[in-house]
Each structure stands twice: as C-alpha cells, then as structure tokens.
Design a protein around this motif. Structure first.
Motif, PDB file in Angstrom:
ATOM      1  N   GLU A  44      44.545  26.925  27.478  1.00 35.25           N
ATOM      2  CA  GLU A  44      43.725  26.095  28.364  1.00 35.25           C
ATOM      3  C   GLU A  44      42.887  25.148  27.510  1.00 35.25           C
ATOM      4  O   GLU A  44      42.458  25.523  26.419  1.00 35.25           O
ATOM      5  N   THR A  45      42.658  23.942  27.999  1.00 39.57           N
ATOM      6  CA  THR A  45      41.897  22.955  27.228  1.00 39.57           C
ATOM      7  C   THR A  45      40.686  22.489  28.027  1.00 39.57           C
ATOM      8  O   THR A  45      40.817  22.083  29.179  1.00 39.57           O
ATOM      9  N   TYR A  46      39.507  22.595  27.402  1.00 38.42           N
ATOM     10  CA  TYR A  46      38.264  22.145  28.034  1.00 38.42           C
ATOM     11  C   TYR A  46      37.610  21.113  27.137  1.00 38.42           C
ATOM     12  O   TYR A  46      37.110  21.460  26.068  1.00 38.42           O
ATOM     13  N   ARG A  47      37.600  19.880  27.556  1.00 38.18           N
ATOM     14  CA  ARG A  47      37.035  18.776  26.768  1.00 38.18           C
ATOM     15  C   ARG A  47      37.537  18.829  25.326  1.00 38.18           C
ATOM     16  O   ARG A  47      36.758  18.788  24.385  1.00 38.18           O
ATOM     17  N   TYR A  51      41.649  27.015  24.241  1.00 38.85           N
ATOM     18  CA  TYR A  51      41.506  28.466  24.279  1.00 38.85           C
ATOM     19  C   TYR A  51      42.868  29.080  24.552  1.00 38.85           C
ATOM     20  O   TYR A  51      43.541  28.702  25.518  1.00 38.85           O
TER      21      TYR A  51
ATOM     22  N   PHE B  19      26.307  21.302  37.823  1.00 34.24           N
ATOM     23  CA  PHE B  19      27.193  20.737  36.806  1.00 34.24           C
ATOM     24  C   PHE B  19      27.137  21.586  35.534  1.00 34.24           C
ATOM     25  O   PHE B  19      28.158  22.038  35.018  1.00 34.24           O
ATOM     26  N   LEU B  23      29.455  25.225  33.728  1.00 30.48           N
ATOM     27  CA  LEU B  23      30.021  25.072  32.380  1.00 30.48           C
ATOM     28  C   LEU B  23      29.687  26.219  31.427  1.00 30.48           C
ATOM     29  O   LEU B  23      30.326  26.375  30.397  1.00 30.48           O
ATOM     30  N   MET B 206      34.705  30.926  25.259  1.00 26.74           N
ATOM     31  CA  MET B 206      33.499  30.320  25.838  1.00 26.74           C
ATOM     32  C   MET B 206      33.869  29.345  26.939  1.00 26.74           C
ATOM     33  O   MET B 206      33.224  28.318  27.133  1.00 26.74           O
ATOM     34  N   ARG B 207      34.911  29.693  27.663  1.00 31.30           N
ATOM     35  CA  ARG B 207      35.343  28.797  28.735  1.00 31.30           C
ATOM     36  C   ARG B 207      34.287  28.710  29.834  1.00 31.30           C
ATOM     37  O   ARG B 207      33.556  29.672  30.078  1.00 31.30           O
ATOM     38  N   PRO B 208      34.178  27.565  30.474  1.00 34.56           N
ATOM     39  CA  PRO B 208      33.267  27.429  31.618  1.00 34.56           C
ATOM     40  C   PRO B 208      33.583  28.507  32.661  1.00 34.56           C
ATOM     41  O   PRO B 208      34.750  28.754  32.939  1.00 34.56           O
ATOM     42  N   LEU B 211      34.363  26.105  37.092  1.00 32.79           N
ATOM     43  CA  LEU B 211      34.521  24.644  37.127  1.00 32.79           C
ATOM     44  C   LEU B 211      34.365  24.099  38.540  1.00 32.79           C
ATOM     45  O   LEU B 211      34.108  22.910  38.717  1.00 32.79           O
ATOM     46  N   LEU B 272      37.955  19.089  34.541  1.00 29.94           N
ATOM     47  CA  LEU B 272      36.682  18.907  33.831  1.00 29.94           C
ATOM     48  C   LEU B 272      36.602  17.491  33.268  1.00 29.94           C
ATOM     49  O   LEU B 272      35.532  16.879  33.263  1.00 29.94           O
ATOM     50  N   LEU B 325      27.127  21.905  26.136  1.00 26.39           N
ATOM     51  CA  LEU B 325      27.650  21.288  27.352  1.00 26.39           C
ATOM     52  C   LEU B 325      27.813  19.777  27.176  1.00 26.39           C
ATOM     53  O   LEU B 325      27.859  19.028  28.139  1.00 26.39           O
ATOM     54  N   ASP B 326      27.840  19.343  25.935  1.00 28.59           N
ATOM     55  CA  ASP B 326      28.080  17.939  25.596  1.00 28.59           C
ATOM     56  C   ASP B 326      27.013  16.974  26.102  1.00 28.59           C
ATOM     57  O   ASP B 326      27.316  15.879  26.579  1.00 28.59           O
TER      58      ASP B 326
END
Lengths: 112, 426
Positions: A44-47, A51, B19, B23, B206-208, B211, B272, B325-326
């Motif tokens: 999975e890809t987040y920004r 992962y 938001f 995350l 550490m995935r959100p 979403l 995302l 969280l950028d």
C-alpha cells in the motif's frame, strides 16, 4: 472424530455456511484471522511511503464431525470456497480426541 | 462576513481535526482531535486578551500596540452624546467582525503545525508552544503583512519615493499564504526536526487509521476555505466572487495534479492523494486569491498538486525527516509556491493599485511584485525557523522535554495524555 479448519475468503463465508447447512452440519465456529500463503500480501502507498502488508485478512471456519462425514465436509467447503484464483485458502484436517457438551456433559460423537 | 467567519472556524474542527485525525494511528486519534478543539479554546482567549491588539493595533512597523487590549475599541460602547450604544467600525464592517474573522485564522494556524509533531509531542508542550508561537510568531507576522508592518504591500508612490517601512516593497498576501501557510509550514518542519522521528518511523506500520475521516475532513476544508479566501475581501463584491472562483478552481486542479502525478509515478491514483491535492491547491491559491484570474488559478492548483506530492513523497524520503502528517510538505511548500506564483500571475484586473501600474510578471508589471514576494518569503522562512527553534528550546526547558515517554508513545497519546480511548466497541 475429525476437526476441519478451513481458511477462506471473507466473501465466501456465507456460501460455505449455507453449503454446510444443506449437508446437515449443525455447528461451526468462525474466527477473523490474518496470514499469508504462497502469494504473500500486497503493498500500500500513502503519499509516496510504501507499506508491505504481509498478513491478508481471511476467515477461519472450524467444524468438528464424525470421521465418516469428514470427507463430505471437505468436499463441500472445497466446492463452496473455490474461486480458482490465488488466495483461496487452505483446509487443515486433524484428529480430534474428544468433544464435551458443556450443558449436559455428553462426550464423543453424542456431543457433536 | 459572519458566515465566512463561521466557515473558517469550521475548517479547524471538524475540518482539520478529521483530516489529521484520520491520518494518525488509532491510538492517537483523540490526541489530534484534542489539539484542534483545545486550540479553539486557547487561541481564542489569547486573541481576546491581547492577540488581536498585537496583530492589528497601532501603526508600528514590527508589532501592534495596546489599542485593542482586552477588546477595548472593539467591543460595543455607550455613546453619551448620542445617548445609545455604538459599535466601533473598521471601514464597512464592525471591528468586532474583523476581530472574529481574523481570530479564526489565529486558531487554525498553530493547529496546522500539529500535523508535524503528531503522535509524539506532549500535550503540555504543545499547549505552551502554541501559546508562545501565536504570541511571538503569528501576531508579529500578521502585523507585518496585514497591518502596515515591514512586509505590508507598499503603494507604488510610497515605494518609488522610498517612503515605506516595507522591505522590498512588501508582499501581496490576500488570505494568508505568508501569514498562515508559510509560517506554519516552516515552523512545522522545525518542530519535526527538533522533536525527531516517531519511534519506529520507517520500519513500523504507520498507515493512516481511517482515510474515510481524512477525505471527509478534506471536503470540509475545501468548503471552509471559501470563507477563508472569499471572506478575506471583507466585503460581498465582485472581487469576493473572483476569490471564491479561483479558490475552487485551484483546489480542483490540485486534485488532478496530485492524482495524475501519482498515477504516473506509482501506477495508481490514491484517495489520500486526491484529498491532499485539494488541500495543496487551496494552500497555493490563498495568497493569490484576490490577485489572479481563474485560468492562472488552474495552473497554480495543478502545480501545487505536483510539487507538494513530490515534497511529501520524494523529498521527505530523501532527507528522512518525520513530518508526520506533511504539514511542511503541503503548507510550507504549497504556501511558498503560491506566494512566488502570486508575483507571476497577479493582475490589476483583480486588484487595481493606482489605475496605472500593472502587477505580475506575466501581465507586464515587471519584477517588483515578484521580488517583493520572494523577499517576504525569505523573511518569513528565516523568522519562522529562528523563532520556532528558540520557542521549542524554551518550552522543552519549561515542560521537561517535548516528547512523551517511550512507553507513552508506544501505547498512544490518547491513553498517555488524556486517559481516554477513541474507539471502544463494547
């Protein structure tokens, strides 16, 4: 007695349950499980951060039956849970030394 | 104006809260929601007591004075001569309305920074830092840009005759590209660097955690941003309508920019990415909202989507900082890009200074605006970096360290700082 554990896809649970019921199987136990076989998991890809998700969610169905009905259960599950795609799951068969019904104290085949 | 004001508050909670809340990992969801809701309380009180006065009081070049301290000259008064109550006015609107509208910006700006240190900063440290940051960074910057200070845009005549306090002629910042987004984004990066990475960053999952929240939150931010940008005209007129249109267009193009960039680089368009792209587009157009036309807004949004996606993915990975969280990747980078592009796309068709001079580079106004924008960006970067660094050191000394304990971080801030859980499915 045999214990049959079938690890199947979530969306196949209802089909397996109905097929087993039609064969007169009275009870079963369901558990949400996670694991992987030959196909491993997915990514999975987040920004931009990746992962690796190794453990794929599946559902485990446990059924205890008399020895002479074990093959019927295996065939039924096999037919109902099969899609032909990678990730269909596995069936494990093991010997069951005893079963006890808690309400009455019955044991062995009587308790199934 | 009051509706716009309410929309801007809507951006902090529920917008930003959802938001950011989606995350983080589930064990930290409440800590993020708490930061948003608590800052709505804390920053409002600070604004009422002295914040508005420091930001908008008096004519000083560097900081406001006591003109509006404790809401004097803002709140309604009894006019003996007229024999009735009277509301102080700022141009066409009550000063109270201006105070409230600007107060909502004062709330959301430190809340944006929380995205950088999410999942590891102690609540007490966060609260004290936000209080000090609002006082010593936001209020001066706000005064510099929007109340005639050293970064305020100088009228052409003043600029040419040298009769201005503005450095390099000052900056065009319609709704807070410099004051809100660059300041918070750069400070966020400093926070991320000073606090260090989260335990397990780069190795643990550490995935959100949700979403769905993040997309809903992004939608709320998009809606609230109309109040942010169109409301900054402080009137219901043609320019407000233009600001509304360019805001919407930039957000839309931001979605496309980020999604298409991802499509090409990783093979799939992510949800995302779409939500982040909208926010990046909104951030980028914020300084320019009252100065650019709709077509440049599409370009600005699309560029913001691509550049911010690159900053959040590639740049962050390359340098290894943990901007959770950028906040920097979206607000710092998007705000800076927007401020610079304002110098390129600004046009007198939107905002006519003196009926003579053209504005941006493309319109043929020369480099004056662009240089003013770049200088203001540099000043804001340097000021934010230095001030935030000092404040973090002060806060660390006063609160005994900025981070929660190792065990606390592993168990989650919800339990460590608040003794609560976000989800109890009993």
């Amino acid at each position: 007695m045999k214990k049959i554990e079938a690890i199947v896809r979530h969306f196949k649970l209802e089909d397996v349950k109905n097929a087993l019921s039609e064969q007169g199987i009275a009870g079963m136990t369901i558990t949400e499980v996670r694991g992987f076989g030959r196909q491993k998991g997915h990514t999975e890809t987040y920004r931009g951060t990746e992962y690796a998700v190794d453990f794929v969610p599946k559902v485990k169905i446990e059924v205890a039956v008399d020895e002479d009905r074990a093959q019927l259960v295996i065939d039924t599950v096999l037919k109902a849970a099969q899609t032909g795609q990678i990730g269909d799951g596995k069936i494990f068969v093991s010997d069951l030394s005893d079963t006890i019904r808690i309400r009455t104290g019955e044991t062995g085949g009587e308790a199934l | 104006m009051l509706t716009s004001t309410a929309l801007v508050l809507f951006m902090t909670a529920p917008g930003l809260a959802m938001f950011y809340g989606g995350l983080v990992r589930s064990k930290n969801v409440l800590s993020v929601l708490m930061q948003c809701i608590f800052l709505m309380g804390l920053m409002t009180v600070v604004w009422a007591l002295y914040g508005y006065s420091l930001a908008f009081g008096g004519d000083g070049a560097y900081i406001g004075d006591g003109e509006y301290l404790f809401m004097q000259n803002v709140q309604r008064i009894w006019n003996e001569a007229a024999g009735g109550p009277e509301t102080p006015m700022s141009d066409a609107i009550p000063t109270l309305t201006h105070m409230l509208f600007q107060g909502m910006f004062f709330i959301i700006t430190p809340a944006l920074i929380c995205g950088a240190f999410a999942e590891r900063m102690k609540f007490t440290s966060m609260a004290l830092f936000s209080l000090l940051w609002g006082t010593f960074v936001y209020c001066p910057l706000c005064h510099w840009v929007w109340d005639g200070g050293i970064l305020a845009f100088a009228e052409t005549a003043d600029y040419e005759s040298g009769e201005t306090v503005s450095i390099a002629g000052g900056a065009l910042d319609f709704a807070g590209g410099t004051v809100v987004h660059i300041s918070s984004g750069i400070s966020a990066l400093v926070c991320a660097l000073v606090l260090g990475r989260r335990r397990g960053f780069g190795t643990e999952d550490m995935r959100p955690h949700n979403l769905t929240y993040t997309v809903i939150g992004a939608g709320m931010l998009w809606v609230g941003w109309f109040g942010f940008n169109a409301g900054s005209e402080l009137a219901s007129d043609g320019l407000a309508s233009s600001a509304f249109a360019v805001t919407h267009f930039s957000a839309a193009a931001g979605v496309l920019g980020w999604v298409i960039y991802e499509w090409f680089t990783s093979g799939k368009p992510s949800v995302l990415g779409a939500a982040s792209g909208a926010v990046a587009g909104l951030v980028c157009i914020t300084p320019a909202a009252g100065f650019v036309q709709p077509m440049p807004a599409l370009i600005m949004g699309a560029l913001a989507g691509v550049v911010c996606a690159f900053a959040c993915g590639t740049v962050k990975k390359k340098f290894g900082y943990d901007d959770s969280l950028d906040a920097f990747g979206v607000h710092g980078v998007g705000g800076t890009l927007g401020a610079v592009l304002t110098g390129i796309f600004a046009t007198r068709v939107c905002w006519d200074i003196d009926g003579v001079n053209k504005l941006g580079l493309i319109e043929g106004g020369g480099t004056r605006i662009l240089i003013g924008q770049i200088v203001a960006v540099i000043v804001t970067w340097v000021f934010s970096i230095v001030a935030t660094f000092i404040l973090l050191k002060v806060v660390a000394a006063l609160t005994g360290g900025l981070r929660v304990s190792e065990e606390g971080e592993i168990r989650g801030l919800d339990e460590t700082d608040h003794s609560e859980e976000g989800y109890i499915f009993a």
